[in-house]
Design a protein around this motif. Sequence first.
Motif, short mmCIF file in Angstrom:
data_model
loop_
_atom_site.label_atom_id
_atom_site.label_comp_id
_atom_site.label_asym_id
_atom_site.label_seq_id
_atom_site.Cartn_x
_atom_site.Cartn_y
_atom_site.Cartn_z
N GLN A 108 -37.66 26.88 31.39
CA GLN A 108 -38.66 26.93 33.52
C GLN A 108 -39.17 28.14 33.51
N GLY A 109 -39.65 28.55 32.47
CA GLY A 109 -40.36 30.26 33.27
C GLY A 109 -39.26 31.24 31.61
N ALA A 110 -38.36 31.58 32.47
CA ALA A 110 -37.88 32.68 31.72
C ALA A 110 -36.32 32.10 31.21
N PHE A 111 -35.99 30.71 32.12
CA PHE A 111 -35.49 30.04 30.76
C PHE A 111 -35.11 28.84 30.22
N TRP A 112 -34.85 28.32 29.68
CA TRP A 112 -34.77 26.87 29.96
C TRP A 112 -33.12 26.00 29.98
N GLU A 113 -33.52 24.66 30.44
CA GLU A 113 -32.77 23.74 30.76
C GLU A 113 -32.31 22.54 30.06
N ILE A 114 -31.06 22.41 29.82
CA ILE A 114 -30.36 21.33 28.44
C ILE A 114 -30.04 20.40 29.29
N PHE A 115 -30.32 19.01 29.66
CA PHE A 115 -29.33 18.01 30.27
C PHE A 115 -29.05 16.68 29.05
N TYR A 116 -27.65 16.69 29.26
CA TYR A 116 -28.02 15.72 28.02
C TYR A 116 -26.27 15.28 28.88
N GLN A 117 -26.65 13.18 28.83
CA GLN A 117 -24.99 12.56 29.17
C GLN A 117 -25.45 13.61 30.69
N ASN A 118 -24.11 13.47 31.24
CA ASN A 118 -23.63 14.66 32.60
C ASN A 118 -24.27 15.63 33.03
N ASN A 119 -23.97 16.17 31.38
CA ASN A 119 -24.27 17.73 31.36
C ASN A 119 -25.54 18.74 31.64
N ARG A 120 -25.03 19.93 31.52
CA ARG A 120 -26.55 20.50 32.21
C ARG A 120 -25.95 21.91 31.99
N PHE A 121 -27.12 22.92 30.75
CA PHE A 121 -27.05 23.94 30.49
C PHE A 121 -28.17 24.55 30.27
N SER A 122 -27.98 26.22 31.62
CA SER A 122 -29.04 26.61 30.56
C SER A 122 -28.98 28.26 29.75
N CYS A 123 -30.23 28.21 29.12
CA CYS A 123 -30.26 29.32 27.57
C CYS A 123 -31.23 30.27 28.22
N GLN A 124 -31.52 31.03 27.41
CA GLN A 124 -32.17 32.22 27.29
C GLN A 124 -33.63 31.96 26.24
N SER A 125 -33.08 31.42 25.52
CA SER A 125 -33.43 31.52 24.10
C SER A 125 -33.40 30.36 23.50
N ILE A 126 -34.47 30.16 22.52
CA ILE A 126 -33.93 29.12 21.85
C ILE A 126 -32.81 28.88 19.83
N ASP A 127 -32.47 29.92 20.22
CA ASP A 127 -31.26 30.57 19.22
C ASP A 127 -29.72 29.66 20.19
N GLU A 128 -29.50 29.99 21.97
CA GLU A 128 -29.27 29.81 22.26
C GLU A 128 -29.25 28.00 22.86
N ILE A 129 -29.73 27.65 22.02
CA ILE A 129 -30.17 25.75 22.59
C ILE A 129 -29.59 25.41 21.46
N LEU A 130 -30.26 26.22 19.82
CA LEU A 130 -29.28 25.47 19.15
C LEU A 130 -28.11 25.72 19.07
N LEU A 131 -27.16 26.47 19.30
CA LEU A 131 -25.41 26.70 19.89
C LEU A 131 -25.27 25.74 20.73
N SER A 132 -25.97 25.38 22.04
CA SER A 132 -25.25 24.46 23.03
C SER A 132 -25.52 23.10 22.43
N ILE A 133 -26.47 23.16 21.91
CA ILE A 133 -26.65 21.50 20.99
C ILE A 133 -25.59 21.37 20.03
N ARG A 134 -25.38 21.80 19.41
CA ARG A 134 -24.76 22.29 18.47
C ARG A 134 -22.97 21.68 18.60
N ASN A 135 -22.86 22.79 20.23
CA ASN A 135 -21.33 22.77 20.49
C ASN A 135 -21.16 20.85 20.91
N CYS A 136 -22.17 20.69 21.78
CA CYS A 136 -22.67 19.00 22.39
C CYS A 136 -22.64 17.76 20.67
N LEU A 137 -22.88 17.73 20.25
CA LEU A 137 -22.35 17.08 19.01
C LEU A 137 -21.56 17.62 18.11
#
Length: 307
Positions: A278-307
Motif C-alpha cells: 500500500q506504499g507506506a505499509f503492507w496489508e495481509i489477508f488470510y481467511q477472515n483476518n486482516r493485518f497491517s505491517c510496516q516491513s517485510i520482517d513484520e510480514i514474516l512474523l504475522s504469517i508465522r503467527n497465523c500458521l
Amino acid sequence: MFLHIKNTTIGYQKPLISEFNASLDFGDVCLLIGNNGVGKTTLIKSILNQIPTLKGDIFINNKNVKKLSDKEIAEQIAVVFAKSQIPANYTTEDLISLGKFIHLPYYYKLEKEHLEDVNNIISQLKLEEYRTTLLQKLSDGNLQKAFIGRALAQNSPMIILDEPTTHLDEENKIIILKLLRDLAKNHNKIILFSSHDWRLAKEFADKIWFINDQNLQEGLAEDILLKNNLLTNPRLFTINEEFVSPEIIAPFLEKEMLYSALQKNFKRDLSGFIIEFQGAFWEIFYQNNRFSCQSIDEILLSIRNCL
C-alpha cells in the motif's frame, strides 16, 4: 544490415545454436543473454571467425567473414572478452593506446589526435589516477575498464563485449553502459554485449538476443522479456521447491524482495494468503483476518503467527 547472420548453426562437434537468423545495424544496442554453456561466447567467436560455423554464413558489412582476414575483421569489430591475456609491463595508457594500432603499422608513432583520443577515453572511464599503473597491479574492475578502453580506442564500427560488467561495482557499471549507449546513439556504433543480468535490458538495450534450448530469439528488448516472462516473474529465482507463493500485489521490486524473503523462510504452501503493498505499509489477508505491517520482517512474523 552491418551484421547479418543467415541460417546459421554454431557449436563444436554438436550444435549449441541451430539454424538461426539475426542482424544488427548502426545505432543498435543489443544484449546477448542466456545461461552458462548455451553458446554466448561461441557465438561471439563465430562472428569473429575464430570458430567456424557448422552451417550457414555470417556477413560483416556485406562480406562473408570466412573471406576476411583477422586484421580486416578487427578493423570492423572491436572485442572485449571476459578473460583476456594481460600484456607484460604495460600500463593502463599503453593498453588503451594499443587499440589505435589496429589501423596503423606497429612501428607508427601516435600523432597528437590519437593521443588526445586516448586521453579522452581515460577520462571517460575515470582511470586518470591509474594512467601509469602497470596492468598487473590494477583491480579486476579497473583492468576490465582498461580493456574496454582499448576497444573504444580501436574506433571500429561495432564493439562486442563478453560479460563487460562482471567485475564492476554499480557506479562503474553505469559509467560503462551509458558510455556504450552514447557511442551507439550519438556516434552511430553497434554494441553487442553479453550478460546474465536481465535488468540491464530495460535501461540500456534496444534489442535482445536470447539463447535457450539451442534456439536464438531476437527482437525488441521489451518484447523478448515479456514473451519469455523472465523479468516480471519472481519464480525465476525459486530455490525452494516446497514453497508455494501467496498472491502478492505489489510493484516489481517490492514483489521480488517479498517473494525472496518468503521462500527463504517458509517451506510450505502459502497460497491462502494475499499480501498487498500500500506504499507506506503492507496489508495481509488470510481467511477472515486482516493485518497491517510496516516491513517485510513484520510480514514474516504475522504469517508465522497465523500458521
